[in-house]
Structure formats: C-alpha cells, structure tokens
Design a protein around this motif. Structure first.
Motif, short mmCIF file in Angstrom:
data_model
loop_
_atom_site.label_atom_id
_atom_site.label_comp_id
_atom_site.label_asym_id
_atom_site.label_seq_id
_atom_site.Cartn_x
_atom_site.Cartn_y
_atom_site.Cartn_z
N ASP A 172 -40.09 1.06 4.31
CA ASP A 172 -39.42 1.45 5.56
C ASP A 172 -39.98 2.76 6.06
O ASP A 172 -40.21 2.94 7.25
CB ASP A 172 -37.92 1.64 5.31
CG ASP A 172 -37.19 0.31 5.25
OD1 ASP A 172 -37.85 -0.71 5.49
OD2 ASP A 172 -35.98 0.31 4.96
N GLN A 173 -40.19 3.67 5.11
CA GLN A 173 -40.69 4.99 5.46
C GLN A 173 -42.05 4.86 6.17
O GLN A 173 -42.32 5.57 7.13
CB GLN A 173 -40.82 5.80 4.16
CG GLN A 173 -40.77 7.27 4.30
CD GLN A 173 -39.38 7.79 4.61
OE1 GLN A 173 -39.08 8.12 5.73
NE2 GLN A 173 -38.53 7.86 3.60
N ILE A 174 -42.90 3.95 5.68
CA ILE A 174 -44.20 3.74 6.32
C ILE A 174 -44.01 3.08 7.68
O ILE A 174 -44.67 3.42 8.65
CB ILE A 174 -45.10 2.84 5.45
CG1 ILE A 174 -45.42 3.54 4.15
CG2 ILE A 174 -46.37 2.50 6.18
CD1 ILE A 174 -46.43 2.78 3.31
N LEU A 175 -43.08 2.11 7.74
CA LEU A 175 -42.91 1.36 8.98
C LEU A 175 -42.39 2.24 10.11
O LEU A 175 -42.59 1.91 11.27
CB LEU A 175 -41.96 0.17 8.76
CG LEU A 175 -42.53 -0.99 7.94
CD1 LEU A 175 -41.47 -2.05 7.72
CD2 LEU A 175 -43.73 -1.60 8.62
N VAL A 176 -41.69 3.34 9.80
CA VAL A 176 -41.22 4.19 10.90
C VAL A 176 -42.27 5.18 11.35
O VAL A 176 -42.08 5.87 12.34
CB VAL A 176 -39.92 4.97 10.56
CG1 VAL A 176 -38.77 4.02 10.38
CG2 VAL A 176 -40.10 5.84 9.36
N THR A 177 -43.39 5.29 10.63
CA THR A 177 -44.46 6.13 11.14
C THR A 177 -45.18 5.36 12.23
O THR A 177 -44.99 4.15 12.37
CB THR A 177 -45.48 6.48 10.03
OG1 THR A 177 -46.13 5.28 9.63
CG2 THR A 177 -44.80 7.11 8.83
N PRO A 178 -46.03 6.05 13.00
CA PRO A 178 -46.69 5.32 14.09
C PRO A 178 -47.76 4.34 13.61
O PRO A 178 -48.47 3.77 14.42
CB PRO A 178 -47.35 6.44 14.92
CG PRO A 178 -46.78 7.70 14.42
CD PRO A 178 -46.29 7.48 13.04
N MET A 179 -47.89 4.11 12.30
CA MET A 179 -48.93 3.20 11.82
C MET A 179 -48.66 1.78 12.29
O MET A 179 -47.52 1.33 12.30
CB MET A 179 -49.01 3.25 10.31
CG MET A 179 -49.77 4.46 9.84
SD MET A 179 -50.23 4.33 8.14
CE MET A 179 -48.81 5.00 7.38
N ARG A 180 -49.74 1.09 12.63
CA ARG A 180 -49.64 -0.29 13.07
C ARG A 180 -49.87 -1.22 11.88
O ARG A 180 -50.49 -0.81 10.90
CB ARG A 180 -50.70 -0.56 14.14
CG ARG A 180 -50.30 -0.05 15.49
CD ARG A 180 -51.53 0.22 16.36
NE ARG A 180 -51.34 1.49 17.07
CZ ARG A 180 -50.67 1.60 18.21
NH1 ARG A 180 -50.16 0.54 18.77
NH2 ARG A 180 -50.51 2.77 18.79
N ARG A 225 -55.45 7.81 8.88
CA ARG A 225 -54.23 7.19 8.36
C ARG A 225 -54.56 6.20 7.27
O ARG A 225 -53.92 6.17 6.22
CB ARG A 225 -53.52 6.45 9.48
CG ARG A 225 -52.82 7.41 10.38
CD ARG A 225 -52.19 6.69 11.53
NE ARG A 225 -51.75 7.73 12.45
CZ ARG A 225 -51.44 7.49 13.70
NH1 ARG A 225 -51.49 6.30 14.18
NH2 ARG A 225 -51.04 8.49 14.46
N THR A 267 -39.78 2.89 0.28
CA THR A 267 -40.88 3.62 0.92
C THR A 267 -41.57 2.78 1.98
O THR A 267 -42.23 3.32 2.85
CB THR A 267 -41.93 4.05 -0.13
OG1 THR A 267 -42.18 2.96 -1.00
CG2 THR A 267 -41.42 5.22 -0.92
#
Lengths: 605, 369, 374
Positions: free
Chosen positions: B207-215, B4, B205
């Motif tokens: 937001d788009q990253i924040l909704v992925t499981p990335m911490r 990731r 974008t």
C-alpha cells in the motif's frame, strides 16, 4: 458452581487462600536482533482477591510478557510468581487449572461457529456435559450472542469476537481471569459492553481479574492499577490515589484572540507546565506540583480564562514519566521543544479535499453509502466510526488505494479517479502498522521512500538529512528497522511520509499503542504541519485524539452520522444523564441511536 | 522514473540479502541439491547386481561370465545351483538380473548352432530392465566377436555401427545436469519472486508503494529486475559447477545459453509475480508457486521425453517455459546450435514472459482492493 | 482424570475435523491434488520410446534393404521417415525433427548376400542419453531378429553364435507406466502428507490460538494426536483415490495384498505427517514452514526415492542420503506390491524402515513441541 468453588477453597490448605497474584523481583529479557531488551525489570507486586487489576502501559511496556509469565507460557529469567500460593514455574498445570487466559486476538477459531468454539473450550476445560446447557445459556445471555450461535466466529464483528473470546475462557469459571488487551482495536461501544461484563464477573461472582490495556482512560475503571513503563513498575495502587496526587493541578484554558494550537504550543513551552493538550476549542493544562496557574500570563495570554478541571489518570502517568525522564537526566521531554516548522506558513485558505456522493460497493454490500464532506486547507480532519462503519474503506479510497464505485474525489486540483499518479505525488500516507521495510535499516528506508517520491540528487540528500535531524533518527540510522522500539518506528513512518513535503497527509490510526509522551510529541509535529498549511486527515480510536481535530465526521454503517467540531458534537448529545458529555459519550450516543434506528427499520419492514 | 526503479531494485535486494534466513534459502539448498541430484539423477547403470545360473560349467561359459564380471556395469553377487533360487533372489530384489546358461551352451557354440543364453531381468522398473538388457546384449555381442575371432569363424554379420552425436559415450549426466541448471534456476527464482508481492501485501508496505506516484510499470520493473538478476546469478553458479565440477562440455558457447537463460528467468519471474499478485496471503502464494512448479518440472522433458506424452499433455507443455529452456540449455552445452535453429525455443519463451509480466502488472492494482 | 483426556481429545479432534471440512483447501490438497497429479503424470510421464521419429537412408534400393526397413515401419516403436542421403538425415537430426537415423550404404545388398559385414550406420541424438540408448537397443534387436529370420529363410546355419533369450519378469510388456504409477503414488503422497500438516500448527501459532490452547489443561501429546488423526484419515482417503485410479484407470495390476498395502500406506502416511508436524513446530510461521516443506519433500522424493532413477547406480554417499527419504521405502514396497505380489523379503525391511521413520518424526515433533512460548 460458586458454592462448590467456595467449599473447595475452604477445604484446601491455608496457603491457597493467599493473594491471587504475587510477583517477586520478576525479570525477563528477550533478544531482538542484536539488542537485548529487558521486557520486565525486577517487578514485584501483590494483589488482593475479587478485584479488577489494570495492567496499564503503552506497547512494549511488558504487559503481554507478564501475562504470559503468569499463564506459564514463558519462564522468568529470575524472580517468581505465585498464583493463589502456587509457584507457576514449579507446577504450571495446577496454575493453568485455576486461571483462564484470553490472548490478544481472543484465541478463537475463525472457521468454527460460535457454538463450536464454546464446545471446544468446554471439552478442553473438562466441563461435565450435563452442566453445559445452563452455563452456555448464561454466557450467551451475558454476551448477547444467543442469536448468533451458528455464525462462524470469523464472520463476527470485532466487538462480538471479543465477547465470544471472553465467553470461551469463562465456561469453567476461573479463580483468576487474565485478559490481554481485550479492548485493543475495538470501538468505544464494544469497550463499554466488555467492561459491563467484567464488572458483573467481579462484583457478582467474586472473580479476580487482571486486565491489560494501553488506553489510559480505562485505568479509572479498575479497582487497582499496576503501571508499567519499559519493563519497570512505576506505580501501583487505586486509580484515585493516582489522580489525587494531581489534585489542583489540572486546568482548562481558553483564550479568545489566539488559535488553540498556538495557545497549546505556547503553554507547553512554559516551564512548570507538565502537559498541555488540545481539547475541543480549549487547551487542557497540567501544572507541575506547586505551580500557580497564574503563570499562563507569562505566555502572553494574560486575559485567558482558566477553569480548574478534575484530574485524570493520564495526567499522573505523564507526570510520572516526566519525573522519571528528569531523574535519569535525559534530554527534556519532547513537548518542551519548539514546534518543528516544516515550512514557512503559507496557508492559503480554500478547499483541499472534496468528497461528494462517494459510494463503494463490494458485491451487494454497500460499504460506503453516498457520503460527502469537504476539508479545508490546513485543517486537521478526523474520521471516526465503529468497527466496520466504512471509515477504512473511505480512507483507502481517499489515498487512491481503492477505486470508488461512484461519486467524486478531489484532492487539490486533481481528480483522484482520473489523475491518480499525479495526485498521489501530493499525498503523504502513514499506515496503521507503520508499514516500513523491516529488513532495511532506517537510512535505507529513508533513501527508498525519498526516491519513490521522485526526489533526486542534492534535494534528496537534503531531505534525508532533514529527516534524520528533525525526527532524531540519526543515532539509529544503521539499525534494522524491525528491531526498533515502537516510538521510533512511528517517527520513522512519519518521516518517510513527509519526504516529499506533501500538501495532504493521511494518517491511519497513527498513535495506536504508542506511549503518551510519544503521542504528544507526534501531535505537536502534526499541529505544526497543519499550521504551515498541510491538510491532515486522520482516523483514530482514541477519543481524546478526536478532540485535537478541527473538525470530524462520525461514520456508522457506511453513512456519515454527524459532522462538525468536537464541541458541537458533544453539545448535541448533552442531556440530563450527561450534563458534561465527553467525546466518548457523544460517540456512543450517536452509534446507539443509529443502530436503534436501523433496528426499527428492520422491524417495520 | 529511472531513479524510482533503481530505488525499488536496491530495496528489493536489501530486503532479500539483509535477512540471514532468506540469504540461506538462496545459497544453501540449491548448491546441496545440485551436488546430490547431479550425482543421483542418472539413467546410467553401474554395478547392477546379477546372479549366474551356469548349467553348462564349461570353459566357454566361464569365459562368458568373465565378460560380465569384467564390465563395470555388472557385479556378480551369487552363483546359483538350482532354478528356484532365481525366483527368490529376484523377488527380494537382491539381484536385478539372472544370467541362465543352458546346459547345451558350449556344445551348440562349438557346432555352430545358436547357443542359448537366457537373461532374466526384474521388470518392476521397466526402464532399468530395458537398459540392463541392452548392456547384456552388448557384453554378449563382444563375447561372440571374440569367440568368432579366436576360433577362425567368420565374424558375425550383425555389425551395427551405432554413433551417438553430441554425447558419444551416452553419458546421461550430460543430459540430466544441464537440466538441473534449468530446474534449480526455476525453483530459486520462483521462491524469490513468487512471494515478494504477497509478503509486501501482508506487511502493508505494498500500500505504501501504491500511494507513491510510482506507476504499475515502475513497480513491475522494480520487482522483476531483482528476480532476473538473482535467477541469472543462480544459473551462472550452477553452470560453473556443471562445467568445472561435473565436467560437462560447453560446446555451444555462452551467447545462446545466456540468451535462453535470460528469457527463461524473465518468463519464470513473470509467472511468479502473477501468482504473487493473485494471492492474498503468503500461504496462498506458496501453494500457487508449488502448484505451478510440480507439473512444470514433470512435464518439461527433464526426466522423461515430451514426445512420449499423449498429444493433449504435449499441447499443455507449450505454456511451460522450462520445456524451452531445457532444449536451449542442453543444446547449448552439447552442440553448436545456430541462433535460427533455437528461434522456435526463444520466441515462445519471450511471448510467455511478455504475457505473464503484463498480467502481473495489471493485477498489482486490481488486487489492491 | 482419564475421562478428561478423552473429552479433550474428542473436542480437539472434532475441532480439527470441522476446520478441515470448512476449509476447501485441505480437501483439495488431500483428494483433488493427488488425483490431478496422478492423472497428469500417469498420462504424461513415460520412458517408453514409442513412435520414435527414425530416419531411414537407403542409398541403393534393393529387396534386402526393403525387407530390413519394413521391420521399422511394422514396429509400434518407430515412425520411420525416408531421406535420400546421409547429409539430409544429419540436418534433420540436428534440427531435432528426428531422434536418430539408420544408414544403409549402397553396397548393403551386395555385402549381405556375400555374407560380409554390411556396415550399417546408426546415428542417434545423444543429448537425451537414455532415449538414445533405448533406440540403439531397439535397432540392434531389430537387426539381430532380421538376420536370424533371413538365415532361417535361407536354411543356413545361424550366423549369430549366441541366442539371447530375454525374459522380463513382473512387467513382461515393459510398460514404464506400470512401474511409474506406483512410484508416483509415493511421490504425490509425500507432498500431500507434508503439505497438509506443515501448515496446520504454524497456522495456530500465527493466529494466536495456540496460546489459548496452551493455557488450558491440554497436553502437547493431545494437541499432536488431535492433529495427526484427522489428517491421517484424510491422507489415507487420498491414497485410496490414487490406488483406485492406478488400478482401474491405468490398469496397473495389483498383485499383492491389499491389507499389506494399507499397512504400508499407514506407516508412510504417519512418517509424512510426522515430518510435516516437525517442520511446522520448528518453523512456527506458515511462510518458513511452507518453504522448508517444498525444499525437503518434492524434489528429494522425485529424484532420490528410486522412483525414476536407479538408487543402486548412484555413488555410495548419495545412496546413504537416500536412506533418510521415506518415499524410498514406500516406492520399493509399492512397486513390489503392485507388480510382483506380497514379497515379504522386500516388504518387511522397508516396512520396518517406515515404522522407524514414523516413530522418529512423530517423536521429534513431540520433543520439539513444548508447551511454552520460549
């Protein structure tokens, strides 16, 4: 004012009595990245005075370019424009003295108050100081803003901004009024109010209005329509002419023993069917010219109940687009393809999303006020509401973008407040503006999002190949995504949100501005996903899309005003004035009842 | 997790490098600035215009003037006939110094009395004024020595033996240009990192990253490593130019230099990300970056020494990473610093980097509202 | 028609002023930023070596050595520290605890008494070359003073053949603050002027209000004038604050005419605002406008204006480049006005240059701003 204007007209040379707008072979190209886009392609038209002319078409059809050309803000590559007989390119200042133009974001200064905005535009339009008081009073009354003159424009709601923008352009009444998408992003209640003002201007004052919109249902309110698609004028005339062409071709189909989605899928695959969309519990079907509704039987639904319904403007638009696609021998329209099965149907019944007593406060302001609802697995669930009703806040809390003040949020077996990262792994999210990395190519975007969702190795490559194939992105794989047409961007955004095969899909106004064919294709994919067990939560401003949902809630002032199927919501507001209410009627009735209730509370307090 | 972060890094690079405009910002301005500023920023004086008012008109006096004109530091532009010419010449900035030779000059010189010479300098730029005085003193001392030697007099006892360590010719380019390494590395890193989060916020974008499981930690690393690589690359190019174009010696070797540069870029990245996550819009981020950059350059010791500042301002410079970077870079160029002697510089930078990066990571989610 | 222009201008200027008043950030950029920067830098930036940590190595104490080293302890420039031997001092130097040291060898007193060269060692940390040179000069001067006074005491003839009598005009105390503060005003106002306007037109493009303005009868002249007038007043306000701080807080004398200062400041402000407007018009978005403003204003004004680095000592091509930095002219005017008075031979050519730059930038902004979108 009116009398003076008429006298002027009479005194001017005869050519000024010409049509408000004459377009001759108008062409304009733009360079986007390395592509040359033809925004307007040899458009010719003449309009009659004192009418509302609708400029109808999806985003990218060339509406804004045409508006700007008429206002003298752009120069045409070839062809010419005459406004009341004056060539725009030759004398833009004279034309600008005759027209008023409201750009897409209303052209307001957000840090100025309502009154200050009016003063500024009065100065700019050269309105004599002594004439102002009466004119302001008239405009403020017409727009209902009289009580808000000291409020900053930035603090107004979307609908009020739109009306203030309109008032500012009207201080010196123009002969031709240009409104560029005045209803975009505005809820149905405010849209209705705007139309009332436009009608008043045209009927009462004889103004000519050119209004652009991507909402096809608004076409029917115009006196005449110019239909644009990809820079070409594909139709012009009275809206009734468009719908008449479709007479006897629109039907409602109900079948008892088959799900509405299966029925819609089956119907849209039938040769001879122009269009089939879900409408509440039934399917609305449009047939090709000369086809007998009896063909429904060929889909295996011999006992389906078929009722003729009046044609709509959109039917004709779809018809024209399909005819055009066929003439250009492009691949058959997308709706003719079999639905894309994302996975084996494995819909286990049960609850996927559970929201209870959800509350969100920003300081003193309660944006979401104790709401509860549940969404079943495989359901398409709609979240509707006026601007500022709290639906975006709710939506953001559901995707884990915003922490809730109190209440519980359960997605699958995970609590979004405690196991956020794990829960997010099961969600797909598609944002309003199709937020992707504009500088990256299509393939690079897919690679990034697949890795972001934790896909690796062969699995990742397989999903990327799937996305390129399934969403027909392969020919565009190396194009910079910023330069793609809107429809491609939307497909790509959906592809990115589906890379990790999520169980729950969040869609925030997923089809705004996209042309109707792309919207149908999009919904077909969503239906297929729902059938395979994916739960879909969607917000939208399109009332016909609300009909595609299995169930929906309508929000107002942070609360849930109504919940149920679209049928039940519609029948709840059936009365003498609305014997057959549309979704929009139901929506407007609910919002108006709510604001009347809160006004009564304020009065009582 | 590694995949990731790698994906984020690749994405970040593509976003910066695929766009011609942002490529330009990275490459063009820093190099132009390095060359222009490298030549411009110097405290050394060349061709100082001066005038002579020689009231003595003796051979000895002419010899003294010849010593001045023979020095590369001075250029004679006028010879005066009366003393009110002095005022207008200096006032109008045509000369920066006037050498006034007293009528008794040669007589006193021959009789062993201290021969009077007046040096008038323009004090509007006090630093230049002091430097001109120093240069003039040196020329006059050299003249005295030759006079003593040729006239068989004892050499004047005033023989100071100044030795400048690390920079024997006291070439101020050796001081300024390593400073420019730090300066431009900071500007470029801030411009790249400082806007990255704000830009993604505006485009939606983020937001788009924040909704992925990335911490947050994944995002933090994915955002800071590209800034680190770009900052190091930029620094390396400027170091190459410093060594091979401006010929500043690199005595200390690359190890202490790069350890310092790494920690410096890390802390600037942290501060940039912090500004970026605090800002709601790109404009705010830009203003924030600017408001950090200007004081951090002026209060870093880049042009004026920190020890000259009042104590309260000196205390403020403890949180300025550029202050430490300047010491490390300059010493790495001109000395052989030991690791331990640089430790007092490395440690605070590492601490600043850790604190600012942690704060940035925490703000990612806080500001998600 | 004429009345229309005035009405439109009045409306636009009022709008612009209201926006400034409502937006705390422009007030902050105009007043707070200059005041803060001036205070910070006025106190923080100084080239005067004061309390220089100077090591003293006396290998053999003697009366002569004591009287010579007393010079340093009595001077405000030095904070001397004693070291037993040169090696210890050298270590301290390389650890940067001292900036330099003076080494009196064991035969110092004997050689001085015998009239021989005592061979004093002066070691400075050459990394900061400027500082090193200033220390060298200070020590050299102290030494010359000392031997002259020793000779006087002994009634001997002057051992130094030439007596240099330094005169520093305009700034006899050679306080670097007196010359840095006026220069700082120019650097800071460059920043403020460009920042104030760089974002304003770009903001109108981004928010879509420019489109609405352009369809009215407003001409581009009127839009530009309405942008310049309020920001000009705002910038001049900031300038007034800066000058007040310089004179009353830092005690920098203002010898020249206030009227000329106002004139010069106005021209400079117009040039800066014009540059900001030009950037803003070309960039059309706040992000790019801001980036260009940062790259083209602060560092050039800092390094190429002669505010701190002597322009005359730069290589010729670089000197040519400095001519396009408006701050260069303003720095020169300010330094003269503050410290020397109204010296027309300096001020006039610089005023002319500023006038040219103002005309150039405003004209270029006007040419670049066309009343069309393409």
């Amino acid at each position: 004012m009116r009398r003076a204007a008429r006298l002027c007209v009479a005194a001017m040379p005869p050519e000024t009595d010409a049509a408000p707008l004459v377009l001759e072979q108008l062409t304009r190209r733009f360079k986007i990245g390395k592509r040359v886009v033809v925004a307007l392609d040899a458009v010719s038209a003449t309009t009659a005075p004192g009418l509302v002319i609708g400029l109808i078409g999806p985003d990218g059809a060339g509406k804004t370019t045409l508006m700007r050309l008429i206002a003298g803000l752009l120069r045409a590559d070839s062809g010419n424009i005459r406004v009341f007989g004056t060539d725009v390119a030759a004398d833009p200042l004279k034309v600008q003295g005759m027209i008023a133009y409201m750009p897409q974001r209303f052209g307001l200064y957000e840090d100025l108050s309502v009154q200050e905005n009016l003063d500024l535009y009065a100065d700019l339009q050269g309105v004599a100081p002594e004439a102002r008081a009466a004119r302001y009073a008239e405009l403020l009354h017409m727009t209902g803003l009289a009580a808000f003159t000291t409020r900053l424009a930035g603090k107004l709601s979307g609908g009020m901004k739109q009306k203030l923008g309109l008032a500012c352009t009207l201080i010196q009444p123009p002969r031709l009024l240009l409104l560029d998408e005045p209803t975009v992003g505005v809820d149905p209640v405010s849209r209705r109010e705007l139309w009332a003002i436009v009608d008043h201007l045209v009927r009462g004052q004889g103004m000519s209005v050119l209004l652009s919109t991507a909402y096809l249902d608004e076409a029917e309110r115009c006196d005449e329509v110019l239909l644009l698609h990809e820079g070409k004028l594909i139709g012009a005339g009275k809206p009734s002419q468009f719908t008449q062409a479709m007479a006897g071709r629109s039907f409602q189909v109900r079948a008892a023993n088959i799900s509405k989605r299966a029925l819609q899928g089956a119907l849209s695959r039938l040769p001879g069917v122009t269009d089939a969309i879900i409408q509440g519990e039934a399917v609305r079907m449009v047939l090709d010219a000369g086809i007998n509704p009896g063909i429904v039987g060929e889909s295996g639904q011999a006992d389906a109940v078929i009722t003729p319904v009046p044609p709509r403007f959109e039917d004709r638009f779809i018809d024209l687009l399909k005819a055009k696609a066929a003439a250009m021998a492009i691949e058959p329209a997308p709706s003719a393809k079999p639905p894309a099965a994302a996975r084996a149907p494995a819909a286990q019944p049960g609850t996927e999303i559970e929201v209870s007593h959800l509350l969100k406060r920003f300081g003193d302001f309660c944006a979401v006020d104790d709401i509860s609802f549940t969404v079943a697995r495989g359901e398409i669930f709609g979240l509707l509401g006026a601007n500022g009703a709290g639906k975006s806040t709710t939506f953001r809390m559901l995707c884990g973008l915003l922490p809730a003040t109190s209440g519980s949020l359960q997605v699958g077996s995970f609590n979004l407040r405690t196991a956020a990262a794990t829960a997010r792994g099961r969600l797909g999210y598609m944002a309003q503006k199709f937020s992707l990395y504009g500088d990256l190519s299509v393939l690079q975007n897919l690679r990034f999002f697949s890795a972001a969702y934790g896909l690796t190795g062969a699995k990742r490559n397989a999903r990327i190949d799937w996305a390129l194939r399934e969403f027909e992105l392969a020919p565009m794989r190396d194009a910079t995504s910023r330069d793609l047409p809107l429809g491609f961007k939307q497909r790509m955004a959906l592809a990115c949100a589906l890379m990790h095969e999520p169980d729950v899909l969040f869609l925030d106004e997923p089809t705004s501005g996209v042309d109707p064919l792309a919207r149908r294709e999009f919904w077909q994919r969503i239906n297929a996903l729902a059938d395979s067990g994916v739960t879909v939560l969607v917000t939208t401003h399109f009332m016909d899309e609300a009909e595609y949902c299995d169930r929906l809630v309508i929000m107002g002032q942070g609360k849930v005003l109504a919940e149920g199927t679209s049928e039940s919501l519609k029948s709840a507001c059936r009365d003498a004035t609305h014997p057959d209410p549309s979704m929009e009627d139901a929506f407007v009735a609910l919002i108006e009842a709510d604001s009347a209730r809160s006004a009564a509370q304020v009065r009582a307090a | 997790m590694l995949h990731r972060i790698l994906a984020l890094i690749i994405k970040e690079f593509l976003a910066i490098l695929r766009d011609a405009k942002s490529r330009m910002v990275l490459i063009g301005p820093p190099l132009i600035q390095l060359v222009v500023f490298g030549y411009a920023a110097s405290f050394d004086l060349n061709h100082v215009p001066f005038a002579v008012y020689d009231q003595d008109r003796s051979v000895a006096a002419q010899d003294l003037v010849a010593h001045f004109t023979g020095s590369p530091a001075f250029t004679e532009v006028a010879s005066l006939k009366s003393d009110h010419e002095i005022k207008s010449l200096i006032n109008s900035r045509q000369v920066e110094m006037v050498l006034v030779i007293d009528p008794r000059f040669s007589r006193d010189l021959l009789t062993g009395k201290a021969a009077p010479v007046q040096v008038i300098v323009d004090g509007r730029n006090s630093n230049t004024a002091l430097l001109i005085l120093g240069y003039a003193n040196a020329v006059i001392t050299a003249y005295s020595q030759r006079w003593a030697a040729t006239h068989g007099l004892p050499s004047p006892p005033a023989q100071l033996d100044p030795r400048a360590l690390f920079n024997p010719n006291l070439d101020s380019h050796w001081f300024i240009i390593p400073g420019i390494v730090a300066l431009l590395t900071q500007v470029v890193t801030l411009l790249v990192v400082g806007l990255s989060v704000a830009r993604e916020r505006e485009a939606g974008t983020f937001d788009q990253i924040l909704v992925t499981p990335m911490r947050p930690l994944d995002i933090l690393l994915g955002k800071s490593i590209p800034g680190l690589i770009i900052g190091l690359a930029e620094g390396s190019v400027i170091i190459l130019a410093t060594v091979f174009w401006f010929k500043v010696p690199l005595h200390g070797g690359l190890a202490p230099l790069y350890l310092g540069l790494l920690l410096f870029v890390f802390s600037v990245t942290g501060i940039g990300l912090m500004i970026s996550s605090l800002a709601a819009t790109q404009q705010q981020a830009l203003l924030g970056a600017f408001l950090f950059m200007v004081p951090s350059i002026i209060l870093s010791g880049f042009a004026t020494p920190i020890s000259n500042m009042p104590v309260i301002v000196q205390d403020l410079t403890w949180i300025n990473p550029m202050r430490y970077a300047l010491v490390i870079i300059r010493r790495s160029f001109l000395e052989h610093p030991s690791f331990t002697s640089l430790l007092p510089q490395y440690l605070p930078m590492a601490a600043l980097a850790l604190v600012s990066l942690a704060a940035a990571g925490w703000l990612f989610r806080k500001r998600a509202v | 028609m004429k009345a229309g222009i005035w009405m439109r201008l009045r409306g636009l200027i009022r709008k612009e002023s209201l926006q400034i008043l409502r937006d705390p950030s422009s007030i902050a950029i105009a007043f707070l930023l200059p005041a803060m920067l001036l205070l910070l830098f006025g106190y923080g930036v100084s080239l005067d070596a004061k309390h220089v940590a100077l090591g003293i190595v006396v290998e053999q104490p003697s009366a002569a050595a004591a009287s010579f080293t007393a010079q340093f302890s009595n001077s405000p420039y030095f904070a001397p520290q004693s070291f037993p031997n040169a090696a210890a001092a050298q270590t301290a130097l390389s650890h940067e605890t001292i900036d330099g040291f003076v080494w009196l060898r064991s035969d110092f007193a004997r050689r001085v008494a015998a009239g021989q060269d005592p061979d004093i060692g002066v070691y400075v940390d050459g990394i900061n070359a400027n500082n090193a040179r200033l220390i060298e000069n200070y020590v050299q001067q102290s030494w010359a003073d000392w031997i002259t006074s020793q000779a006087d005491l002994a009634g001997a003839s002057n051992p130094v053949p030439i007596n240099v009598e330094p005169r520093i005009w305009f700034n006899p105390a050679v306080s670097s603050r007196d010359y840095l503060v006026p220069g700082l005003i120019a650097v800071i106002m460059t920043l403020t002027g460009a920042l104030l306007t760089a974002l304003v037109i770009a903001r109108e493009w981004e928010r879509g209000t420019m489109e609405a303005l352009m369809v009215t009868r407003v001409s581009m002249h009127e839009i530009l004038i309405s942008k310049v007038v309020p920001y000009f007043l705002l910038g001049m306000g900031g300038m007034a604050v800066s000058v007040t701080i310089a004179v009353f807080l830092f005690g920098v004398p203002l010898l020249g005419s206030l009227l000329v200062l106002t004139l010069a400041a106005s021209l400079f402000m117009l040039a800066s605002l014009g540059m900001g407007l030009l950037i803003s018009t070309i960039a059309k978005n706040q992000f790019v406008a801001g980036q260009i403003a940062i790259i083209t204003t602060f560092l050039p004004a800092f390094i190429l204006s002669g505010f701190i680095f002597d322009i005359g000592s730069m290589p010729a091509p670089i000197q040519v480049i400095t001519h396009i930095v408006a701050a260069r002219y303003f720095v020169s005017i300010l330094q003269s006005l503050f410290l020397a008075g109204t010296v027309w031979p300096v001020i006039l050519p610089n005023l002319l240059a500023l006038l040219l730059m103002a005309v150039f930038f405003l004209g270029a902004a006007r040419l670049a701003a066309r009343k069309r979108l393409d």
